[in-house]
Design a protein around this motif. Structure first.
Motif, PDB file in Angstrom:
ATOM      1  N   UNK A 121       0.823  -1.207   0.000  1.00 23.03           N
ATOM      2  CA  UNK A 121       0.000   0.000   0.000  1.00 23.03           C
ATOM      3  C   UNK A 121       0.855   1.254   0.000  1.00 23.03           C
ATOM      4  N   UNK A 122       0.363   2.297  -0.695  1.00 22.27           N
ATOM      5  CA  UNK A 122       1.110   3.551  -0.729  1.00 22.27           C
ATOM      6  C   UNK A 122       0.947   4.287   0.593  1.00 22.27           C
ATOM      7  N   UNK A 123       1.842   5.235   0.839  1.00 19.04           N
ATOM      8  CA  UNK A 123       1.795   5.986   2.087  1.00 19.04           C
ATOM      9  C   UNK A 123       2.536   5.261   3.184  1.00 19.04           C
ATOM     10  N   UNK A 124       3.176   4.164   2.847  1.00 21.02           N
ATOM     11  CA  UNK A 124       3.952   3.417   3.827  1.00 21.02           C
ATOM     12  C   UNK A 124       5.422   3.464   3.455  1.00 21.02           C
ATOM     13  N   UNK A 125       6.256   3.639   4.464  1.00 20.01           N
ATOM     14  CA  UNK A 125       7.694   3.582   4.221  1.00 20.01           C
ATOM     15  C   UNK A 125       8.004   2.176   3.717  1.00 20.01           C
ATOM     16  N   UNK A 126       8.903   2.087   2.769  1.00 20.68           N
ATOM     17  CA  UNK A 126       9.232   0.781   2.194  1.00 20.68           C
ATOM     18  C   UNK A 126       9.593  -0.226   3.258  1.00 20.68           C
ATOM     19  N   UNK A 127       8.937  -1.369   3.179  1.00 20.98           N
ATOM     20  CA  UNK A 127       9.326  -2.477   4.029  1.00 20.98           C
ATOM     21  C   UNK A 127       8.707  -2.528   5.411  1.00 20.98           C
ATOM     22  N   UNK A 128       8.073  -1.443   5.889  1.00 20.48           N
ATOM     23  CA  UNK A 128       7.490  -1.586   7.225  1.00 20.48           C
ATOM     24  C   UNK A 128       6.014  -1.239   7.257  1.00 20.48           C
ATOM     25  N   UNK A 129       5.422  -1.034   6.097  1.00 22.84           N
ATOM     26  CA  UNK A 129       4.012  -0.709   6.053  1.00 22.84           C
ATOM     27  C   UNK A 129       3.126  -1.936   6.022  1.00 22.84           C
ATOM     28  N   UNK A 130       1.836  -1.692   6.044  1.00 25.80           N
ATOM     29  CA  UNK A 130       0.846  -2.759   5.997  1.00 25.80           C
ATOM     30  C   UNK A 130       0.922  -3.511   4.671  1.00 25.80           C
ATOM     31  N   UNK A 131       0.701  -4.809   4.720  1.00 28.39           N
ATOM     32  CA  UNK A 131       0.733  -5.619   3.504  1.00 28.39           C
ATOM     33  C   UNK A 131      -0.376  -6.677   3.531  1.00 28.39           C
ATOM     34  N   UNK A 132      -0.953  -6.919   2.374  1.00 24.22           N
ATOM     35  CA  UNK A 132      -1.902  -8.013   2.212  1.00 24.22           C
ATOM     36  C   UNK A 132      -1.162  -9.176   1.584  1.00 24.22           C
ATOM     37  N   UNK A 133      -1.484 -10.387   1.996  1.00 27.79           N
ATOM     38  CA  UNK A 133      -0.782 -11.562   1.500  1.00 27.79           C
ATOM     39  C   UNK A 133      -1.770 -12.605   1.017  1.00 27.79           C
ATOM     40  N   UNK A 134      -1.487 -13.163  -0.162  1.00 23.38           N
ATOM     41  CA  UNK A 134      -2.264 -14.297  -0.663  1.00 23.38           C
ATOM     42  C   UNK A 134      -1.269 -15.435  -0.895  1.00 23.38           C
ATOM     43  N   UNK A 135      -1.406 -16.488  -0.117  1.00 26.15           N
ATOM     44  CA  UNK A 135      -0.522 -17.644  -0.312  1.00 26.15           C
ATOM     45  C   UNK A 135      -0.889 -18.357  -1.607  1.00 26.15           C
ATOM     46  N   UNK A 136       0.124 -18.965  -2.207  1.00 28.21           N
ATOM     47  CA  UNK A 136      -0.016 -19.612  -3.515  1.00 28.21           C
ATOM     48  C   UNK A 136      -1.230 -20.550  -3.594  1.00 28.21           C
ATOM     49  N   UNK A 137      -1.466 -21.334  -2.540  1.00 28.93           N
ATOM     50  CA  UNK A 137      -2.560 -22.317  -2.588  1.00 28.93           C
ATOM     51  C   UNK A 137      -3.943 -21.675  -2.674  1.00 28.93           C
ATOM     52  N   UNK A 138      -4.051 -20.387  -2.284  1.00 30.09           N
ATOM     53  CA  UNK A 138      -5.351 -19.708  -2.344  1.00 30.09           C
ATOM     54  C   UNK A 138      -5.531 -18.879  -3.621  1.00 30.09           C
ATOM     55  N   UNK A 139      -4.462 -18.683  -4.388  1.00 32.66           N
ATOM     56  CA  UNK A 139      -4.550 -17.852  -5.598  1.00 32.66           C
ATOM     57  C   UNK A 139      -5.622 -18.302  -6.591  1.00 32.66           C
ATOM     58  N   UNK A 140      -5.808 -19.623  -6.821  1.00 34.15           N
ATOM     59  CA  UNK A 140      -6.847 -20.032  -7.777  1.00 34.15           C
ATOM     60  C   UNK A 140      -8.233 -19.477  -7.446  1.00 34.15           C
ATOM     61  N   UNK A 141      -8.540 -19.312  -6.165  1.00 33.43           N
ATOM     62  CA  UNK A 141      -9.839 -18.748  -5.773  1.00 33.43           C
ATOM     63  C   UNK A 141     -10.006 -17.324  -6.279  1.00 33.43           C
ATOM     64  N   UNK A 142      -8.884 -16.605  -6.407  1.00 35.02           N
ATOM     65  CA  UNK A 142      -8.942 -15.208  -6.827  1.00 35.02           C
ATOM     66  C   UNK A 142      -8.975 -15.056  -8.349  1.00 35.02           C
ATOM     67  N   UNK A 143      -8.473 -16.064  -9.070  1.00 33.10           N
ATOM     68  CA  UNK A 143      -8.362 -15.901 -10.521  1.00 33.10           C
ATOM     69  C   UNK A 143      -9.706 -15.922 -11.230  1.00 33.10           C
ATOM     70  N   UNK A 144     -10.728 -16.494 -10.588  1.00 31.17           N
ATOM     71  CA  UNK A 144     -12.062 -16.471 -11.183  1.00 31.17           C
ATOM     72  C   UNK A 144     -12.598 -15.037 -11.209  1.00 31.17           C
TER      73      UNK A 144
END
Length: 108
Positions: A41-64
């Protein structure tokens, strides 16, 4: 459900372990090969800001819902992530396992 801005690191860290909505503008979507996709997300200093994570095994659910990939669907957009805030090396994050945890503002 409380909504916190992605740039409000202090509040996010203080609310670790709680289920929240986090809103912010996506600056970058990156991929750690074979492991996970990161939503930064923007507005965050590189490397210490908030991040969303999608693990590889869940990615297929998002591709639809996002057939062209999360990068093209989210970069530069204002999004709301919903989930339990956890800390990884003191960086607040939400792990997404299902597309309903992710909403692009202004889209149905």
């Amino acid at each position: 459900l409380k909504t916190v801005e992605a740039s409000d690191r202090k509040t996010l860290v203080a609310n670790a372990g709680r289920y929240l909505k986090v809103r912010g503008r996506v600056s970058r979507v990156g991929r750690l090969s074979g492991r996970m996709t990161f939503i930064n997300f923007s507005g965050n200093a590189d490397g210490d800001g908030f991040v969303g994570i999608v693990r590889e095994k869940f990615l297929p659910r998002f591709s639809e819902r996002y057939p062209n990939g999360l990068k093209s669907a989210l970069t530069g957009k204002s999004v709301v992530l919903e989930g339990t805030v956890t800390l990884f090396r003191n960086i607040p994050q939400i792990e997404l396992e299902h597309p309903r945890q992710l909403r692009v503002e202004g889209e149905p």
